[in-house]
Scaffold this motif. Structure first.
Motif, mmCIF file in Angstrom:
data_model
loop_
_atom_site.group_PDB
_atom_site.id
_atom_site.type_symbol
_atom_site.label_atom_id
_atom_site.label_comp_id
_atom_site.label_asym_id
_atom_site.label_seq_id
_atom_site.Cartn_x
_atom_site.Cartn_y
_atom_site.Cartn_z
ATOM 1 N N ALA A 59 0.806 -1.234 0.000
ATOM 2 C CA ALA A 59 0.000 0.000 0.000
ATOM 3 C C ALA A 59 0.834 1.277 0.000
ATOM 4 O O ALA A 59 0.308 2.346 -0.300
ATOM 5 N N VAL A 60 2.133 1.192 0.311
ATOM 6 C CA VAL A 60 2.949 2.406 0.332
ATOM 7 C C VAL A 60 3.031 3.064 -1.045
ATOM 8 O O VAL A 60 2.875 4.285 -1.154
ATOM 9 N N PRO A 61 3.258 2.310 -2.144
ATOM 10 C CA PRO A 61 3.277 2.969 -3.450
ATOM 11 C C PRO A 61 1.979 3.721 -3.761
ATOM 12 O O PRO A 61 2.013 4.838 -4.286
ATOM 13 N N SER A 62 0.848 3.135 -3.398
ATOM 14 C CA SER A 62 -0.433 3.805 -3.662
ATOM 15 C C SER A 62 -0.587 5.061 -2.814
ATOM 16 O O SER A 62 -1.099 6.079 -3.287
ATOM 17 N N LEU A 63 -0.148 4.998 -1.553
ATOM 18 C CA LEU A 63 -0.225 6.180 -0.688
ATOM 19 C C LEU A 63 0.675 7.300 -1.217
ATOM 20 O O LEU A 63 0.277 8.477 -1.238
ATOM 21 N N LEU A 64 1.881 6.927 -1.653
ATOM 22 C CA LEU A 64 2.787 7.937 -2.195
ATOM 23 C C LEU A 64 2.255 8.496 -3.511
ATOM 24 O O LEU A 64 2.397 9.693 -3.789
ATOM 25 N N ALA A 65 1.608 7.648 -4.304
ATOM 26 C CA ALA A 65 0.992 8.122 -5.546
ATOM 27 C C ALA A 65 -0.138 9.103 -5.246
ATOM 28 O O ALA A 65 -0.320 10.095 -5.959
ATOM 29 N N ALA A 66 -0.896 8.831 -4.193
ATOM 30 C CA ALA A 66 -1.972 9.758 -3.800
ATOM 31 C C ALA A 66 -1.401 11.111 -3.396
ATOM 32 O O ALA A 66 -1.959 12.168 -3.743
ATOM 33 N N LEU A 67 -0.267 11.092 -2.699
ATOM 34 C CA LEU A 67 0.391 12.354 -2.329
ATOM 35 C C LEU A 67 0.855 13.101 -3.574
ATOM 36 O O LEU A 67 0.698 14.323 -3.677
ATOM 37 N N ILE A 68 1.439 12.364 -4.510
ATOM 38 C CA ILE A 68 1.898 12.990 -5.750
ATOM 39 C C ILE A 68 0.724 13.626 -6.484
ATOM 40 O O ILE A 68 0.823 14.751 -6.984
ATOM 41 N N ALA A 69 -0.402 12.907 -6.547
ATOM 42 C CA ALA A 69 -1.584 13.452 -7.210
ATOM 43 C C ALA A 69 -2.055 14.725 -6.506
ATOM 44 O O ALA A 69 -2.387 15.726 -7.166
ATOM 45 N N LEU A 70 -2.058 14.709 -5.167
ATOM 46 C CA LEU A 70 -2.482 15.891 -4.408
ATOM 47 C C LEU A 70 -1.555 17.071 -4.671
ATOM 48 O O LEU A 70 -2.010 18.197 -4.924
ATOM 49 N N PHE A 71 -0.236 16.828 -4.638
ATOM 50 C CA PHE A 71 0.722 17.893 -4.912
ATOM 51 C C PHE A 71 0.587 18.388 -6.355
ATOM 52 O O PHE A 71 0.641 19.591 -6.621
ATOM 53 N N SER A 72 0.427 17.444 -7.283
ATOM 54 C CA SER A 72 0.359 17.806 -8.700
ATOM 55 C C SER A 72 -0.845 18.698 -8.994
ATOM 56 O O SER A 72 -0.747 19.659 -9.758
ATOM 57 N N ILE A 73 -1.974 18.374 -8.390
ATOM 58 C CA ILE A 73 -3.176 19.197 -8.587
ATOM 59 C C ILE A 73 -2.939 20.610 -8.073
ATOM 60 O O ILE A 73 -3.312 21.599 -8.724
ATOM 61 N N GLN A 74 -2.287 20.731 -6.923
ATOM 62 C CA GLN A 74 -1.995 22.057 -6.366
ATOM 63 C C GLN A 74 -1.018 22.817 -7.251
ATOM 64 O O GLN A 74 -1.124 24.037 -7.421
ATOM 65 N N MET A 75 -0.054 22.105 -7.839
ATOM 66 C CA MET A 75 0.877 22.739 -8.763
ATOM 67 C C MET A 75 0.150 23.248 -9.993
ATOM 68 O O MET A 75 0.407 24.354 -10.476
ATOM 69 N N THR A 76 -0.781 22.429 -10.497
ATOM 70 C CA THR A 76 -1.551 22.838 -11.675
ATOM 71 C C THR A 76 -2.352 24.098 -11.391
ATOM 72 O O THR A 76 -2.516 24.957 -12.263
ATOM 73 N N LEU A 77 -2.830 24.227 -10.142
ATOM 74 C CA LEU A 77 -3.605 25.400 -9.745
ATOM 75 C C LEU A 77 -2.726 26.596 -9.403
ATOM 76 O O LEU A 77 -3.231 27.683 -9.123
ATOM 77 N N GLY A 78 -1.402 26.390 -9.397
ATOM 78 C CA GLY A 78 -0.476 27.489 -9.149
ATOM 79 C C GLY A 78 -0.250 27.834 -7.695
ATOM 80 O O GLY A 78 0.230 28.934 -7.383
ATOM 81 N N ARG A 79 -0.543 26.924 -6.775
ATOM 82 C CA ARG A 79 -0.311 27.203 -5.350
ATOM 83 C C ARG A 79 1.187 27.336 -5.074
ATOM 84 O O ARG A 79 1.992 26.560 -5.593
ATOM 85 N N ASP A 80 1.554 28.302 -4.236
ATOM 86 C CA ASP A 80 2.954 28.510 -3.880
ATOM 87 C C ASP A 80 3.415 27.570 -2.775
ATOM 88 O O ASP A 80 4.585 27.229 -2.687
#
Length: 197
Positions: A59-80
């Motif tokens: 489950a660690v790869p999936s949890l880390l992938a979820a974090l990446i998705a969360l960070f990536s969405i924020q990056m797409t939205l331009g969050r600092d």
């Protein structure tokens, strides 16, 4: 808030520093250690951790992938500054596992830092960042189903790590390589999906 790391070795140093404060290190402490002035570490750190002993924990790869998705969405939205739910910030891993993972990655980090540096920097700025973030979010979504197959999640995570590295060291040539790895990762995923069960 510290400046963002500009080399892979800097990312590992920040992970080690965060782990030095006790027997375990929280996700919130790691995010704080990376600073708020760069996106690359938020992609490369979790992606590389999947390729270490931590990635072998179910489950660690999936949890880390979820974090990446969360960070990536924020990056797409331009969050600092990256945001995490308070409950997620409290997730922690033992200092020993962090140390083992960073030790294993040190030789790789040294080679990456020698090979990659500022080239075609315009491909790592502005709209290119949001394009890379969108690609990483989509790649992260492929990890949970691939985790059921041995080593299959390494392909999308390698592409994500390449995007993160390109943004960290401002190497546009590497950004183009990351796009190629993304295409290869998609092909690998489609190949596994098409294989009869």
């Amino acid at each position: 808030m510290p400046d963002a790391p500009s080399k892979v070795a800097d990312i590992l140093d920040r992970l080690d520093d965060a782990a030095d404060d006790g027997s375990s290190v929280s996700l919130g402490a790691i995010v704080d250690a990376f600073g708020a002035r760069g996106y690359g570490p938020f992609l490369i750190a979790p992606a590389l951790l999947v390729l270490t002993p931590l990635g072998a924990i179910p489950a660690v790869p999936s949890l880390l992938a979820a974090l990446i998705a969360l960070f990536s969405i924020q990056m797409t939205l331009g969050r600092d500054q990256m945001w995490l739910p308070e409950r997620v910030k409290k997730w922690s891993v033992s200092r020993e596992k962090v140390d083992a993972s960073t030790d294993k990655l040190r030789p790789i980090a040294d080679r990456l830092d020698r090979l990659f540096h500022g080239r075609l920097e315009w491909l790592t700025e502005g709209p290119a960042v949001r394009i890379a973030a969108t690609a990483c979010a989509l790649l992260a979504l492929t990890v949970p189903p691939l985790e059921l197959l041995p080593f299959a999640s390494a392909a999308p995570m390698a592409a994500i790590a390449a995007f993160g590295l390109a943004l960290t060291v401002k190497d546009g040539a590497l950004m183009l390589v990351a796009i190629g790895l993304m295409i290869a990762a998609v092909a690998v995923g489609l190949g596994f999906a098409a294989t009869p069960g």
